[in-house]
Design an enzyme around this catalytic site. Structure first.
Site, mmCIF file in Angstrom:
data_model
loop_
_atom_site.group_PDB
_atom_site.id
_atom_site.type_symbol
_atom_site.label_atom_id
_atom_site.label_comp_id
_atom_site.label_asym_id
_atom_site.label_seq_id
_atom_site.Cartn_x
_atom_site.Cartn_y
_atom_site.Cartn_z
ATOM 1 N N ASP A 11 64.938 86.509 22.360
ATOM 2 C CA ASP A 11 64.777 85.076 22.655
ATOM 3 C C ASP A 11 66.072 84.531 23.273
ATOM 4 O O ASP A 11 66.492 83.409 22.991
ATOM 5 C CB ASP A 11 64.380 84.288 21.403
ATOM 6 C CG ASP A 11 63.923 82.862 21.715
ATOM 7 O OD1 ASP A 11 63.793 82.521 22.913
ATOM 8 O OD2 ASP A 11 63.705 82.096 20.764
ATOM 9 N N HIS A 55 54.010 81.049 20.726
ATOM 10 C CA HIS A 55 55.115 80.392 20.029
ATOM 11 C C HIS A 55 54.456 79.598 18.902
ATOM 12 O O HIS A 55 53.895 78.531 19.126
ATOM 13 C CB HIS A 55 55.850 79.472 21.016
ATOM 14 C CG HIS A 55 56.861 78.570 20.395
ATOM 15 N ND1 HIS A 55 58.210 78.704 20.596
ATOM 16 C CD2 HIS A 55 56.720 77.509 19.572
ATOM 17 C CE1 HIS A 55 58.863 77.766 19.927
ATOM 18 N NE2 HIS A 55 57.978 77.011 19.304
HETATM 19 ZN ZN LIG Z 1 59.588 80.369 21.383
#
Ligand SMILES: [Zn+2]
Length: 434
Positions: free
Chosen positions: A313, A181
């Site tokens: 996501d 991330h």
């Molecule tokens: Zn993420």
């Protein structure tokens, strides 16, 4: 044991084998038994007429939040995977930011247990560091032996360069990716949207594009150094890339032969930060919706092959959590049921990306990325994880009828292209359009 099933007259589309023509497909014991030109296979006890429908290997989403254990009011493995089936997904990869964090063999076993009632094939990426605190690596070897398909602290970056070095080395020895991330959280404290004119107008603090690209560039440099010093070839996977600058760095690294892959989320190729003009918390996510130039860069990177996968996501939240002041609302939207509809509308219809390339991004490539050799293709012997969809069907998404426990989507009422007809997981019908 599920009975044999013959799917007749489908238009079979399988980038893994180059197949793009009408086929009948026989399913036996949850696997693809045969795939032949229409009319060759003998009639089966059960048949499904797929005339007019495209048959593809079921979609594989390498980035979903199923919220279990710990936040079952938002989602459970059972509800999240039913939403996945409705979106044509037959494998999903659960992120580790649950309560507690999935950073141990015990929690991984618990998550993957049949007792969780997953409707489709469930995989997991456990935490890259214990508690996702960025300090101590979790036990990669034990987790890999227990079925981990990669490691990630998603929701947070692995910020410390030494820890990221160690993570890449340890995962390289096991042949698994580190999914990063990419957010330099030292630059994004107190930020709730993209940095730029819209943030100025709304009076909100914005995340710069460098907060993403700095980490991507740092990680790519680590790959080079590790190759030189350790003689290893780590696999860096960059999650939900949202900026032109990070995509340029990834494109260059790929040209230089480094093992970098990346994913794009449907919301980043569909929307810009202008969706926040009315403080709609259903458009609040991280990485945030960016400027039009970045949206175009994501589309260009999908078209030129820099982006390997579409990943949703999927990040469900309860309504009351989103119904607060913009800056206090949690990040994330639900996305499993809108991914194909947006990919076909934006990438296929508006930008001419062939249907086969959509399947490559949603099935073939993600299967290869997490090394699922008998999924993500239509080869005899592979699991009968299949999706039948009507590619030209236009429809409107309604969050209200979502199978996810949560309805936090900025696409409520939005036009979609390409409707899921039937989803099969290991030969069982797990979703059928009503
Ligand atoms: Zn993420």
């Amino acid at each position: 044991m599920t009975p044999d099933l013959l799917i007749r007259n489908a238009h079979a589309l399988d980038p893994a084998t180059g197949l793009d023509s009408p086929r009948d497909i026989l399913i036996h014991h949850g696997r693809i038994a045969a795939i032949e030109l229409p009319g060759i296979l003998p009639a089966g006890p059960e048949e499904l007429d797929a005339t007019g429908l495209t048959l593809a290997p079921g979609f594989i989403d390498i980035h979903v939040h199923l919220r279990e254990p710990g936040q079952t009011y938002k989602e459970t493995i059972a509800t999240g995977t039913r939403a996945a089936a409705a979106g044509g997904f037959t494998t999903v990869v659960a992120m580790p930011n649950t309560l507690p964090v999935n950073d141990s063999v015990a929690s991984l076993h618990w998550m993957l247990s049949p007792a969780r009632n997953a409707a489709v094939n469930l995989c997991a990426m456990p935490a890259a560091t214990l508690g996702s605190l960025g300090e101590t690596l979790s036990d990669y070897e034990a987790l890999a032996n227990a079925g981990a398909v990669g490691f990630t602290d998603d929701g947070k970056p692995v910020l410390d360069s030494d820890i990221m070095w160690a993570a890449l080395v340890a995962s390289a020895r096991l042949g698994l990716p580190i999914s990063q991330h990419a957010e330099d959280t030292r630059l994004t404290g107190g930020c709730s949207m993209n940095f730029g004119p819209v943030a100025f107008r709304l009076g909100l603090r914005g995340m710069t594009i460098e907060a993403e690209s700095n980490i991507v560039e740092r990680d790519i440099q680590l790959l080079r150094d590790i190759e030189k010093v350790e003689g290893l070839r780590p696999h860096l996977h960059v999650q939900h890339v949202s900026t032109a600058k990070a995509l340029a760095a990834i494109r260059l690294a790929k040209q230089q032969g480094l093992h970098v892959t990346c994913e794009a989320a449907p919301h980043h190729f569909t929307l810009t930060d202008e969706a926040l003009e009315h403080f709609d918390t259903n458009a609040k996510m991280n990485p945030p919706l960016r400027a039009e130039s970045d949206r175009q860069a994501v589309i260009a990177a999908i078209l030129d092959g820099t982006v390997d996968c579409i990943a949703t996501d999927h990040a469900p939240h309860a309504a009351y959590e989103k119904e607060v002041e913009f800056e206090r609302a949690p990040n994330g939207i639900t996305g499993l049921e809108t991914a194909l509809g947006l990919a076909l509308r934006i990438l296929h219809r508006d930008h001419g990306l062939p249907l086969a390339k959509i399947v490559t991004l949603m099935s073939t490539n993600p299967a290869q990325l997490i090394k699922l050799h008998d999924r993500g293709n239509l080869k005899p012997g592979s699991h009968a994880d299949l999706v039948l969809f009507a590619p030209a069907a236009a429809w409107t998404y309604s969050a209200e009828v979502s199978l996810s426990k949560s309805k936090n989507s900025p696409f409520d009422g939005a036009p979609m292209l390409g409707q899921i007809h039937t989803t099969l997981s290991e030969g069982r019908i797990v979703h059928r359009a009503s």
